[in-house]
Write an enzyme that holds these catalytic residues in place. Structure first.
Site, PDB file in Angstrom:
ATOM      1  N   GLN A 208       2.418   6.413  10.223  1.00  0.00           N
ATOM      2  CA  GLN A 208       1.033   6.145  11.550  1.00  0.00           C
ATOM      3  C   GLN A 208      -0.088   5.617  11.002  1.00  0.00           C
ATOM      4  O   GLN A 208      -0.543   6.064   9.957  1.00  0.00           O
ATOM      5  CB  GLN A 208       1.266   7.150  12.137  1.00  0.00           C
ATOM      6  CG  GLN A 208       0.652   6.995  13.656  1.00  0.00           C
ATOM      7  CD  GLN A 208       0.838   8.178  14.531  1.00  0.00           C
ATOM      8  OE1 GLN A 208       1.787   9.018  14.464  1.00  0.00           O
ATOM      9  NE2 GLN A 208       0.262   8.396  15.634  1.00  0.00           N
TER      10      GLN A 208
ATOM     11  N   SER B 142       5.277  10.432   5.682  1.00  0.00           N
ATOM     12  CA  SER B 142       5.271  11.042   6.937  1.00  0.00           C
ATOM     13  C   SER B 142       6.406  10.414   8.019  1.00  0.00           C
ATOM     14  O   SER B 142       7.655  10.369   7.660  1.00  0.00           O
ATOM     15  CB  SER B 142       3.761  11.081   7.581  1.00  0.00           C
ATOM     16  OG  SER B 142       3.805  11.800   8.850  1.00  0.00           O
ATOM     17  N   LEU B 143       5.916   9.579   9.081  1.00  0.00           N
ATOM     18  CA  LEU B 143       6.919   8.949   9.668  1.00  0.00           C
ATOM     19  C   LEU B 143       7.792   8.185   9.196  1.00  0.00           C
ATOM     20  O   LEU B 143       9.139   7.968   9.355  1.00  0.00           O
ATOM     21  CB  LEU B 143       6.043   8.087  10.930  1.00  0.00           C
ATOM     22  CG  LEU B 143       6.720   6.981  11.408  1.00  0.00           C
ATOM     23  CD1 LEU B 143       7.889   7.400  12.494  1.00  0.00           C
ATOM     24  CD2 LEU B 143       5.803   6.087  12.123  1.00  0.00           C
TER      25      LEU B 143
ATOM     26  N   ARG C 174      10.350  12.738  18.330  1.00  0.00           N
ATOM     27  CA  ARG C 174       8.959  13.436  17.202  1.00  0.00           C
ATOM     28  C   ARG C 174       7.873  12.856  17.809  1.00  0.00           C
ATOM     29  O   ARG C 174       6.807  13.975  17.905  1.00  0.00           O
ATOM     30  CB  ARG C 174       9.315  12.722  15.890  1.00  0.00           C
ATOM     31  CG  ARG C 174       8.106  13.037  14.614  1.00  0.00           C
ATOM     32  CD  ARG C 174       8.740  12.390  13.633  1.00  0.00           C
ATOM     33  NE  ARG C 174       7.817  12.843  12.475  1.00  0.00           N
ATOM     34  CZ  ARG C 174       6.608  12.506  11.983  1.00  0.00           C
ATOM     35  NH1 ARG C 174       6.127  11.266  12.720  1.00  0.00           N
ATOM     36  NH2 ARG C 174       6.040  12.908  11.021  1.00  0.00           N
TER      37      ARG C 174
ATOM     38  N   HIS D 188       0.809  17.764  10.360  1.00  0.00           N
ATOM     39  CA  HIS D 188       1.033  18.181   9.117  1.00  0.00           C
ATOM     40  C   HIS D 188       0.314  19.711   8.894  1.00  0.00           C
ATOM     41  O   HIS D 188      -0.224  19.664   7.943  1.00  0.00           O
ATOM     42  CB  HIS D 188       0.811  17.476   8.038  1.00  0.00           C
ATOM     43  CG  HIS D 188       1.914  16.216   7.983  1.00  0.00           C
ATOM     44  ND1 HIS D 188       3.257  16.158   8.103  1.00  0.00           N
ATOM     45  CD2 HIS D 188       1.511  15.014   8.341  1.00  0.00           C
ATOM     46  CE1 HIS D 188       3.687  14.844   8.131  1.00  0.00           C
ATOM     47  NE2 HIS D 188       2.756  14.327   8.524  1.00  0.00           N
TER      48      HIS D 188
ATOM     49  N   GLN E 160       8.809  18.888   7.686  1.00  0.00           N
ATOM     50  CA  GLN E 160       7.743  18.036   7.365  1.00  0.00           C
ATOM     51  C   GLN E 160       6.579  18.292   8.569  1.00  0.00           C
ATOM     52  O   GLN E 160       5.508  17.992   7.963  1.00  0.00           O
ATOM     53  CB  GLN E 160       8.329  16.612   7.368  1.00  0.00           C
ATOM     54  CG  GLN E 160       7.639  15.528   6.731  1.00  0.00           C
ATOM     55  CD  GLN E 160       7.713  14.318   7.708  1.00  0.00           C
ATOM     56  OE1 GLN E 160       7.130  14.468   8.810  1.00  0.00           O
ATOM     57  NE2 GLN E 160       8.011  13.428   6.937  1.00  0.00           N
TER      58      GLN E 160
END
Length: 295
Positions: A9, A87-88, A112, A194, A243
């Site tokens: 992102q 991440s993503l 998500r 996170h 995650q």
């Protein structure tokens, strides 16, 4: 060995993916399928929307995923030997490596994004980038704050993003500046990604991940939670669930990929953020970027 990495992102930009749509019939068909899966015309937002339109989490995450994954579909002889995503971007990496289908990957990314958006609305929280301090110093300060503050993204040596409550992040930034941080900059994000604040999203996404079929990938996937190469579908699932509330260990991921034989890194998707971070981990490493259709 060629390593492929996928951005997260923040890499989005207006007009992203339009050239792919216009020049490839295969990509056009997949974009149209994406509109059906998502239940809205993401193509309109990606191609014609403003930067603000693209900032909505429910748009941003699928848009970056689509841009990255569809670029892999039109690469000649795309044969990754190791992959990772920030991440993503881990979802893009899983589709690129064959662990997830395009449809399942997009569906999970959409769920998500919505789960994270809801989690952000439950309690105000935020993130901050800390520049110029050793990771251990930042982690020690986070632990000393009498509020929820954790290390969220280990991006590269000297750059760590922290995540937590509004008051906790303010206090941590103050202490870290006193400790010698070059910058302690609050980020324009919707919440504390996170971190424990994402627990409601983790629970929601866990059910969707458990119900999705994962295959053995064609190459190792270096996952965010442990920075290690994984090929076992069940292990991939559990790491993906963890995650959302665990830190992104990007520095360690890049180091491990290099130790395991990565000779170059190609970032597939919008922007050049990961190429910059990789260079800060190893200045001599060759990096490339693919963010549009090659002529």
């Amino acid at each position: 060995m060629k390593a492929y990495v996928f951005p997260g992102q923040g890499a989005q930009y207006p007009g992203m993916g339009k050239d792919l749509y216009e020049k490839s019939e295969e990509v056009k068909a997949l974009f149209q399928k994406a509109n059906e899966i998502l239940g809205f015309q993401i193509t309109d937002v990606m191609f014609e929307g403003t930067a603000d339109d693209l900032k909505q989490t429910k748009v941003t995450q699928p848009a970056i995923f689509l841009h990255s994954v569809l670029l892999t579909k039109i690469q000649k002889d795309f044969a990754p030997e190791m992959v990772a995503g920030h991440s993503l971007g881990e979802f893009s990496a899983l589709v690129a490596s064959g662990a997830l289908t395009f449809e399942d990957g997009l569906s999970l990314v959409s769920k998500r994004a919505q789960a994270m958006q809801k989690a952000c609305e439950i309690e105000p929280s935020t993130m901050a980038a800390i520049i110029g301090l050793d990771d251990q110093v930042v982690e020690d300060v986070c632990e000393s704050i009498d509020d929820v503050v954790v290390a969220a993204n280990f991006n590269c040596p000297g750059q760590l993003v922290i995540s937590g409550s509004l008051a906790g992040i303010d206090k941590a930034c103050e202490v870290l500046t006193e400790k010698g941080a070059k910058r302690a900059l609050k980020l324009p994000v919707g919440g504390a990604f996170h971190s424990p604040f994402m627990e409601p999203a983790r629970e929601q996404l866990a059910a969707a991940i458990e119900a999705t079929r994962f295959s053995t990938p064609v190459c190792p996937v270096y996952q965010n939670v442990n920075a290690r190469p994984v090929t076992n579908p069940e292990e991939i699932k559990q790491n993906l669930i963890a995650q959302l509330t665990a830190p992104v260990r990007w520095t360690q991921t890049v180091k491990n990929m290099i130790a395991d034989g990565a000779s170059s890194f190609t970032e597939i998707g919008p922007g050049k953020v990961l190429q910059g971070l990789i260079k800060k981990v190893d200045r001599g490493m060759e990096t490339f970027g693919i963010d549009r259709l090659e002529e």
